[in-house]
Design an enzyme around this catalytic site. Structure first.
Site, PDB file in Angstrom:
ATOM      1  N   HIS A  82       0.845  -1.192   0.000  1.00 31.02           N
ATOM      2  CA  HIS A  82       0.000   0.000   0.000  1.00 31.02           C
ATOM      3  C   HIS A  82       0.874   1.233   0.000  1.00 31.02           C
ATOM      4  O   HIS A  82       1.907   1.270   0.645  1.00 31.02           O
ATOM      5  CB  HIS A  82      -0.878   0.012   1.262  1.00 31.02           C
ATOM      6  CG  HIS A  82      -2.132   0.800   1.111  1.00 31.02           C
ATOM      7  ND1 HIS A  82      -3.298   0.262   0.646  1.00 31.02           N
ATOM      8  CD2 HIS A  82      -2.406   2.096   1.353  1.00 31.02           C
ATOM      9  CE1 HIS A  82      -4.248   1.180   0.614  1.00 31.02           C
ATOM     10  NE2 HIS A  82      -3.720   2.318   1.031  1.00 31.02           N
ATOM     11  N   ASP A 161     -14.257   2.259   6.696  1.00 36.66           N
ATOM     12  CA  ASP A 161     -13.200   3.052   6.042  1.00 36.66           C
ATOM     13  C   ASP A 161     -13.748   3.721   4.781  1.00 36.66           C
ATOM     14  O   ASP A 161     -13.404   4.865   4.470  1.00 36.66           O
ATOM     15  CB  ASP A 161     -11.988   2.173   5.699  1.00 36.66           C
ATOM     16  CG  ASP A 161     -10.892   2.988   5.000  1.00 36.66           C
ATOM     17  OD1 ASP A 161     -10.464   3.998   5.573  1.00 36.66           O
ATOM     18  OD2 ASP A 161     -10.503   2.642   3.863  1.00 36.66           O
ATOM     19  N   ARG A 168     -13.258  12.329   4.608  1.00 38.76           N
ATOM     20  CA  ARG A 168     -11.960  12.975   4.868  1.00 38.76           C
ATOM     21  C   ARG A 168     -11.441  13.675   3.620  1.00 38.76           C
ATOM     22  O   ARG A 168     -10.853  14.748   3.690  1.00 38.76           O
ATOM     23  CB  ARG A 168     -10.928  11.931   5.322  1.00 38.76           C
ATOM     24  CG  ARG A 168     -11.090  11.513   6.771  1.00 38.76           C
ATOM     25  CD  ARG A 168     -10.178  10.351   7.116  1.00 38.76           C
ATOM     26  NE  ARG A 168      -8.776  10.621   6.892  1.00 38.76           N
ATOM     27  CZ  ARG A 168      -7.893   9.721   6.429  1.00 38.76           C
ATOM     28  NH1 ARG A 168      -8.272   8.497   6.141  1.00 38.76           N
ATOM     29  NH2 ARG A 168      -6.637  10.053   6.277  1.00 38.76           N
ATOM     30  N   SER A 183      -6.827   3.731   8.585  1.00 31.63           N
ATOM     31  CA  SER A 183      -7.443   3.504   7.276  1.00 31.63           C
ATOM     32  C   SER A 183      -6.641   2.454   6.486  1.00 31.63           C
ATOM     33  O   SER A 183      -7.205   1.490   5.959  1.00 31.63           O
ATOM     34  CB  SER A 183      -7.487   4.841   6.524  1.00 31.63           C
ATOM     35  OG  SER A 183      -7.721   4.657   5.161  1.00 31.63           O
ATOM     36  N   LYS A 187      -7.586  -1.912   5.968  1.00 27.83           N
ATOM     37  CA  LYS A 187      -7.730  -2.512   4.625  1.00 27.83           C
ATOM     38  C   LYS A 187      -6.736  -3.660   4.452  1.00 27.83           C
ATOM     39  O   LYS A 187      -7.047  -4.674   3.838  1.00 27.83           O
ATOM     40  CB  LYS A 187      -7.506  -1.455   3.531  1.00 27.83           C
ATOM     41  CG  LYS A 187      -8.675  -0.475   3.419  1.00 27.83           C
ATOM     42  CD  LYS A 187      -8.628   0.343   2.135  1.00 27.83           C
ATOM     43  CE  LYS A 187      -7.617   1.451   2.129  1.00 27.83           C
ATOM     44  NZ  LYS A 187      -7.875   2.586   3.008  1.00 27.83           N
TER      45      LYS A 187
HETATM   46  N1  URA Z   1      -4.350   5.649   1.895  1.00 30.40           N
HETATM   47  C1  URA Z   1      -5.400   5.137   2.592  1.00 30.40           C
HETATM   48  O1  URA Z   1      -5.885   4.070   2.277  1.00 30.40           O
HETATM   49  N2  URA Z   1      -5.884   5.847   3.601  1.00 30.40           N
HETATM   50  C2  URA Z   1      -5.388   7.027   3.997  1.00 30.40           C
HETATM   51  O2  URA Z   1      -5.869   7.607   4.933  1.00 30.40           O
HETATM   52  C3  URA Z   1      -4.299   7.556   3.265  1.00 30.40           C
HETATM   53  C4  URA Z   1      -3.790   6.845   2.213  1.00 30.40           C
END
Ligand code: URA
Length: 408
Positions: A82, A161, A168, A183, A187
């Site tokens: 990620h 999320d 956000r 967040s 995931k």
């Molecule tokens: N990527 C995400 O999945 N969440 C965030 O808050 C920032 C970047």
């Protein structure tokens, strides 16, 4: 319990209990707490912070707001990657096919664009027919068959999320270390990977601007991973300059194809490095061997074929991608060396061209964006093309574009 008292408590910098966090966030998910109340609480969290216990409580709520996968659901070695968000960052679309063609399983939950940073889901949505909303059954089937599957948060996967993320994005509450950590980690944990690599972006075009904050976020994500028994590897990488040449959704998918087809540059180097890091961990081999393996599947086009297989298996048709044919060239007004191409300025320009959202309900235009013609360190002559703008309207963005280039 009452939401105003919870907002007040956080505004005063006090620690929220697990019950209060659950009341506010699950209340928002089921519609009892309104957008304006949650926006206010999020801003108080951005300003006053969350301690580790609060961050863990929010991560756990996000994770358990939906279903999640375990070892039993996916055969093979499960890895995940990620990025914390940047400009021109299309690394997941490149790394997934590389690792899948090396026999690993990379199932990934991603998000849409956040503020001026692009999101993988918007990029994938630019491919006609591509399904970014998959049921658990469809997700597992694709992952099993192709080795790489990528979808958005859904009502099944981390729905909390999903709603907080989109709020956000349009309320100036993106840049918070505990909110980013919960967040991302929710995931990642939802898909049950054994090895998680976080590409933590640092610089003007990233959500994290200082080395100190990067270290804080890195430690926090590792600590959350540890609490769930999962190894989290963090690489802190540069985001002062956009990654690659193309910024904008469809343009970025095309550049992902080009990289897997052998195009070199900063994006290629980063993708080789990050893929090798994950391969090394998962297969317990040296970095040198891992890099050789990664380069081999790029050179022999296995990774490129995997990319096309991945798109097809999620319903997309790569050949139908559309980019705008209204292209404006931006030329340099002076000669000199390019000292800097400001990633944030390019990200904001791309947002203004229509590639991102300013309001929650905005429709984005997948066909617009920026293609850089020059790179940091290049010498340019007066009149040379600095970049090309793929537009839908005839507005003049030349000044905004030139401002991103520092030429001495
Ligand atoms: N990527 C995400 O999945 N969440 C965030 O808050 C920032 C970047």
């Amino acid at each position: 319990m009452d939401i105003l008292a919870i907002i007040d408590k956080k505004r005063l910098g006090q620690v929220l209990s697990d019950k209060e966090i659950k009341y506010a966030f699950m209340g928002y998910l089921n519609g009892d707490i309104k957008d304006y109340q949650m926006s206010s609480l999020l801003m108080a969290i951005v300003i006053k912070g969350f301690n580790f216990k609060e961050t863990l409580a929010l991560t756990d709520l996000m994770l358990k707001s939906g279903k999640f996968l375990t070892k039993k659901d996916i055969k093979g070695i499960r890895v995940d990657k990620h990025s914390t968000g940047g400009v021109g960052d299309k690394t997941s679309m490149i790394i997934g096919p590389i690792l899948a063609s090396l026999g690993l399983k990379m199932g990934k939950l991603s998000g849409k664009g956040l503020g001026f940073t692009g999101g993988t889901i918007d990029k994938l949505d630019s491919i006609p027919g591509f399904k970014t909303s998959l049921s658990i059954k469809e997700f597992i089937k694709t992952l099993d068959k192709v080795g790489f599957a990528e979808c958005a948060q859904t009502d099944e996967f981390t729905p909390l999320d999903k709603v907080i993320y989109s709020l956000r994005s349009v309320t100036g509450t993106v840049e918070s270390i505990p909110l980013i950590a919960s967040s991302i980690m929710s995931k990642k944990l939802a898909l049950g990977a054994s090895y998680i690599l976080i590409d933590l972006k640092l610089g003007s075009g990233a959500l994290i601007k200082t080395r100190e904050d990067a270290n804080k976020l890195s430690n926090l994500m590792k600590k959350i991973g540890k609490a769930y028994g999962v190894k989290v590897i963090v690489e802190i990488t540069d985001m002062n300059t956009p990654l690659g040449d193309n910024i904008g959704n469809a343009l970025e998918v095309i550049e992902a194809y080009d990289i897997l087809n052998g195009k070199k540059g900063n994006l290629y180097e980063l993708c080789v490095n990050l893929s090798a890091k994950l391969y090394k961990e998962a297969k317990n081999v040296s970095m040198k061997e891992a890099k050789n393996k990664v380069k081999e599947v790029i050179d022999n086009k296995k990774a490129l074929n995997k990319f096309l297989e991945f798109i097809k298996s999620q319903g997309g048709n790569y050949n139908k991608i559309k980019i705008s044919n209204n292209i404006k060239e931006v030329r340099s007004l002076k000669s000199g060396y390019i000292k800097e191409i400001d990633a944030k300025k390019i990200g904001v320009l791309s947002l203004h061209l229509g590639a991102g959202r300013i309001n929650k309900e905005d429709n984005i235009d997948y066909s617009v964006g920026v293609v850089l013609s020059k790179h940091k360190g290049d010498y340019v002559k007066k009149g040379d093309i600095l970049c090309q703008l793929y537009q839908k309207n005839d507005k003049n963005y030349a000044i905004e574009a030139r401002n991103a280039f520092k030429i001495n």
